[in-house]
Scaffold this motif. Structure first.
Motif, PDB file in Angstrom:
ATOM      1  N   GLN A   1       0.806  -1.217   0.000  1.00 56.34           N
ATOM      2  CA  GLN A   1       0.000   0.000   0.000  1.00 56.34           C
ATOM      3  C   GLN A   1       0.842   1.272   0.000  1.00 56.34           C
ATOM      4  N   ARG A   2       2.162   1.133   0.205  1.00 61.29           N
ATOM      5  CA  ARG A   2       3.053   2.301   0.104  1.00 61.29           C
ATOM      6  C   ARG A   2       3.398   2.615  -1.337  1.00 61.29           C
ATOM      7  N   GLY A   3       3.316   1.607  -2.237  1.00 62.87           N
ATOM      8  CA  GLY A   3       3.625   1.865  -3.628  1.00 62.87           C
ATOM      9  C   GLY A   3       4.336   0.716  -4.311  1.00 62.87           C
ATOM     10  N   PHE A   4       4.923   1.022  -5.473  1.00 59.27           N
ATOM     11  CA  PHE A   4       5.514   0.040  -6.379  1.00 59.27           C
ATOM     12  C   PHE A   4       7.015   0.311  -6.481  1.00 59.27           C
ATOM     13  N   VAL A   5       7.840  -0.715  -6.220  1.00 59.56           N
ATOM     14  CA  VAL A   5       9.285  -0.526  -6.088  1.00 59.56           C
ATOM     15  C   VAL A   5      10.048  -1.161  -7.245  1.00 59.56           C
ATOM     16  N   PHE A   6      11.026  -0.412  -7.747  1.00 53.89           N
ATOM     17  CA  PHE A   6      11.986  -0.927  -8.725  1.00 53.89           C
ATOM     18  C   PHE A   6      13.361  -0.412  -8.316  1.00 53.89           C
ATOM     19  N   TYR A   7      14.393  -1.060  -8.841  1.00 46.88           N
ATOM     20  CA  TYR A   7      15.776  -0.711  -8.486  1.00 46.88           C
ATOM     21  C   TYR A   7      16.562  -0.342  -9.728  1.00 46.88           C
ATOM     22  N   THR A   8      17.532   0.578  -9.547  1.00 50.00           N
ATOM     23  CA  THR A   8      18.334   1.026 -10.677  1.00 50.00           C
ATOM     24  C   THR A   8      19.562   1.785 -10.189  1.00 50.00           C
ATOM     25  N   ASN A   9      20.377   2.191 -11.143  1.00 50.06           N
ATOM     26  CA  ASN A   9      21.495   3.084 -10.883  1.00 50.06           C
ATOM     27  C   ASN A   9      20.924   4.498 -10.762  1.00 50.06           C
TER      28      ASN A   9
ATOM     29  N   ALA B   1      18.337   0.994   4.107  1.00 48.18           N
ATOM     30  CA  ALA B   1      18.250  -0.368   4.650  1.00 48.18           C
ATOM     31  C   ALA B   1      17.460  -1.282   3.708  1.00 48.18           C
ATOM     32  N   GLU B   2      16.397  -0.765   3.106  1.00 47.00           N
ATOM     33  CA  GLU B   2      15.591  -1.549   2.174  1.00 47.00           C
ATOM     34  C   GLU B   2      16.392  -1.869   0.910  1.00 47.00           C
ATOM     35  N   SER B   3      17.138  -0.866   0.413  1.00 43.76           N
ATOM     36  CA  SER B   3      17.988  -1.106  -0.755  1.00 43.76           C
ATOM     37  C   SER B   3      19.085  -2.112  -0.434  1.00 43.76           C
ATOM     38  N   ASP B   4      19.673  -2.001   0.766  1.00 47.95           N
ATOM     39  CA  ASP B   4      20.725  -2.943   1.178  1.00 47.95           C
ATOM     40  C   ASP B   4      20.193  -4.372   1.203  1.00 47.95           C
ATOM     41  N   GLU B   5      19.010  -4.536   1.757  1.00 46.39           N
ATOM     42  CA  GLU B   5      18.417  -5.870   1.881  1.00 46.39           C
ATOM     43  C   GLU B   5      18.167  -6.487   0.501  1.00 46.39           C
ATOM     44  N   TYR B   6      17.616  -5.699  -0.412  1.00 48.53           N
ATOM     45  CA  TYR B   6      17.372  -6.235  -1.746  1.00 48.53           C
ATOM     46  C   TYR B   6      18.694  -6.525  -2.472  1.00 48.53           C
ATOM     47  N   PHE B   7      19.662  -5.610  -2.356  1.00 48.73           N
ATOM     48  CA  PHE B   7      20.943  -5.812  -3.039  1.00 48.73           C
ATOM     49  C   PHE B   7      21.603  -7.104  -2.566  1.00 48.73           C
TER      50      PHE B   7
END
Length: 198
Positions: free
Chosen positions: A54-62, A102-108
């Motif tokens: 419910q916070r939104g849609f997440v994608f990762y990139t440079n 922290a969220e980016s670290d966990e996914y990475f």
């Protein structure tokens, strides 16, 4: 316009997305991301949805890529899912923010090692003279990190699109498609829901 305070478009998206994961092969998580620079010049590309709630849609990139730079200049963007096998489409619009470190670290940390090294090696969207430029940088970072942990580079991480509009489109006979638009209400207390002409 109907107002349904408890209408949650994320629940409907979850149903459609799970259906796509079962029927749309490969890449049911592929979505078009449209951004625009400070002058309003648009650009679109395919990225992968990594999570949503419910916070939104997440994608990762440079963060230093073209899309990252454009989101720094203009934080509004749009997503579009097209699931051909389902004859369904979802369009999403809203503001984009970076996810926390922290969220980016966990996914990475969950990514394959080759993808981790690639995030270090690629100066995404910048020109290179040939494939060897990339292979050389991969080799450099492979040697740098050896067999140890590969930390997340500061220039790489997640973005979350926080929607204020989500449209669900389903194919209909004779092009009489079904369109349902969810828009955040003025008080951000729920969603207004409209049926749209096809």
């Amino acid at each position: 316009m109907g107002h349904e305070a408890h209408a949650v478009p994320f629940d409907l998206f979850d149903v459609w997305f799970n259906d796509a994961k079962n029927k749309e092969k490969p890449y049911p998580d592929a979505m078009t991301l449209a951004t625009a620079d400070a002058q309003g010049r648009p650009s679109a590309r395919i990225v992968l949805l990594k999570e949503f709630d419910q916070r939104g849609f997440v994608f990762y990139t440079n963060y230093e890529s073209r899309k990252g730079s454009q989101l720094g200049e203009n934080s509004f963007a749009a997503l579009c899912f097209h699931w051909k096998s389902l004859e369904k489409c979802v369009r999403i619009e809203g503001a984009v923010t970076r996810v926390d470190a922290a969220e980016s670290d966990e996914y990475f940390a969950s990514r394959p090692r080759g993808s981790q090294l690639g995030a270090w090696a690629s100066t995404q969207s910048r020109a290179m003279t040939g494939r060897f430029d990339l292979e050389k940088r991969v080799a450099e970072f492979t040697a740098k990190f050896g067999l140890g942990k590969v930390p997340r580079p500061e220039h790489w991480g997640g973005f979350r699109l926080v929607p204020d509009r989500i449209e669900f489109w389903a194919e209909g006979k004779f092009r009489l498609h079904d369109r349902q638009l969810y828009s955040r209400d003025a008080n951000d207390a729920g969603w207004d829901v409209q049926k749209l002409f096809p």
